[in-house]
Design a protein around this motif. Structure first.
Motif, short mmCIF file in Angstrom:
data_model
loop_
_atom_site.label_atom_id
_atom_site.label_comp_id
_atom_site.label_asym_id
_atom_site.label_seq_id
_atom_site.Cartn_x
_atom_site.Cartn_y
_atom_site.Cartn_z
N ALA A 11 25.50 30.42 44.26
CA ALA A 11 26.20 30.07 43.01
C ALA A 11 27.62 30.64 43.00
O ALA A 11 28.56 29.95 42.60
CB ALA A 11 25.42 30.58 41.81
N VAL A 12 27.80 31.87 43.45
CA VAL A 12 29.14 32.46 43.50
C VAL A 12 30.01 31.68 44.49
O VAL A 12 31.16 31.34 44.19
CB VAL A 12 29.07 33.96 43.85
N ASP A 13 29.47 31.36 45.65
CA ASP A 13 30.22 30.56 46.63
C ASP A 13 30.59 29.20 46.05
O ASP A 13 31.72 28.72 46.23
CB ASP A 13 29.42 30.37 47.92
N TYR A 14 29.65 28.57 45.37
CA TYR A 14 29.89 27.26 44.75
C TYR A 14 31.00 27.34 43.71
O TYR A 14 31.90 26.50 43.69
CB TYR A 14 28.59 26.74 44.14
N LEU A 15 30.96 28.34 42.85
CA LEU A 15 32.00 28.49 41.83
C LEU A 15 33.36 28.72 42.47
O LEU A 15 34.38 28.22 41.98
CB LEU A 15 31.66 29.63 40.87
N ASN A 16 33.39 29.44 43.58
CA ASN A 16 34.66 29.69 44.27
C ASN A 16 35.27 28.43 44.88
O ASN A 16 36.46 28.42 45.17
CB ASN A 16 34.49 30.76 45.34
N ARG A 24 31.91 40.17 38.91
CA ARG A 24 30.48 39.86 38.77
C ARG A 24 29.70 41.13 38.53
O ARG A 24 30.08 42.22 38.96
CB ARG A 24 29.95 39.10 39.97
N SER A 25 28.60 40.96 37.84
CA SER A 25 27.74 42.10 37.50
C SER A 25 26.73 42.33 38.61
O SER A 25 26.60 41.54 39.55
CB SER A 25 27.00 41.82 36.19
N HIS A 26 25.97 43.38 38.47
CA HIS A 26 24.80 43.59 39.30
C HIS A 26 23.75 42.57 38.91
O HIS A 26 23.82 41.96 37.84
CB HIS A 26 24.23 45.00 39.08
N ARG A 27 22.76 42.38 39.77
CA ARG A 27 21.64 41.49 39.45
C ARG A 27 20.66 42.23 38.55
O ARG A 27 20.46 43.42 38.70
CB ARG A 27 20.94 41.04 40.72
N TYR A 28 20.06 41.48 37.63
CA TYR A 28 19.07 42.05 36.72
C TYR A 28 17.82 41.18 36.73
O TYR A 28 17.91 39.97 36.64
CB TYR A 28 19.62 42.10 35.28
N VAL A 47 32.68 36.33 35.99
CA VAL A 47 33.90 35.87 35.32
C VAL A 47 34.54 34.91 36.31
O VAL A 47 34.84 35.29 37.45
CB VAL A 47 34.85 37.04 35.00
N TRP A 48 34.72 33.67 35.88
CA TRP A 48 35.18 32.59 36.75
C TRP A 48 36.46 32.01 36.18
O TRP A 48 36.49 31.56 35.05
CB TRP A 48 34.07 31.55 36.81
N ARG A 49 37.51 32.02 36.97
CA ARG A 49 38.79 31.42 36.57
C ARG A 49 38.89 30.06 37.26
O ARG A 49 38.75 29.97 38.47
CB ARG A 49 39.95 32.31 36.98
N THR A 50 39.12 29.01 36.46
CA THR A 50 39.22 27.65 36.99
C THR A 50 40.23 26.86 36.18
O THR A 50 40.52 27.21 35.03
CB THR A 50 37.84 26.95 36.97
N THR A 51 40.76 25.82 36.77
CA THR A 51 41.66 24.92 36.06
C THR A 51 40.91 23.75 35.43
O THR A 51 41.54 22.91 34.77
CB THR A 51 42.77 24.39 36.99
N LEU A 52 39.60 23.69 35.64
CA LEU A 52 38.80 22.62 35.04
C LEU A 52 38.81 22.74 33.52
O LEU A 52 38.77 23.85 32.98
CB LEU A 52 37.36 22.68 35.55
#
Length: 75
Positions: A11-16, A24-28, A47-52
């Protein structure tokens, strides 16, 4: 379901691909609520920064869920 840690990494790779994950937080782990399951949920916050635009960002995230095989939500 399945490799929860792998899903979160994906998911992090996809958002990037359509912006930048800047924090990003720790996993819970959380117990399931509202239905029967023996597996805990694995959660994290990014926290994801995007121009979308907001609607495009939502569509992008939902498409990512679909690509990973998440069942469609009932509206």
């Amino acid at each position: 379901m399945g490799n929860r840690e792998g899903h979160l990494r994906w998911a992090v790779d996809y958002l990037n691909r359509s912006g930048t994950v800047i924090a990003r937080s720790h996993r819970y782990g959380n117990p399931p609520q509202g239905f029967d399951s023996s597996e805990a949920f694995e959660n994290a916050v990014v926290v994801w920064r995007t121009t979308l635009a907001p609607e495009e960002a939502l569509s992008y995230v939902l498409e990512g869920e679909r690509l990973r095989g998440r069942p469609k939500r009932a509206d």
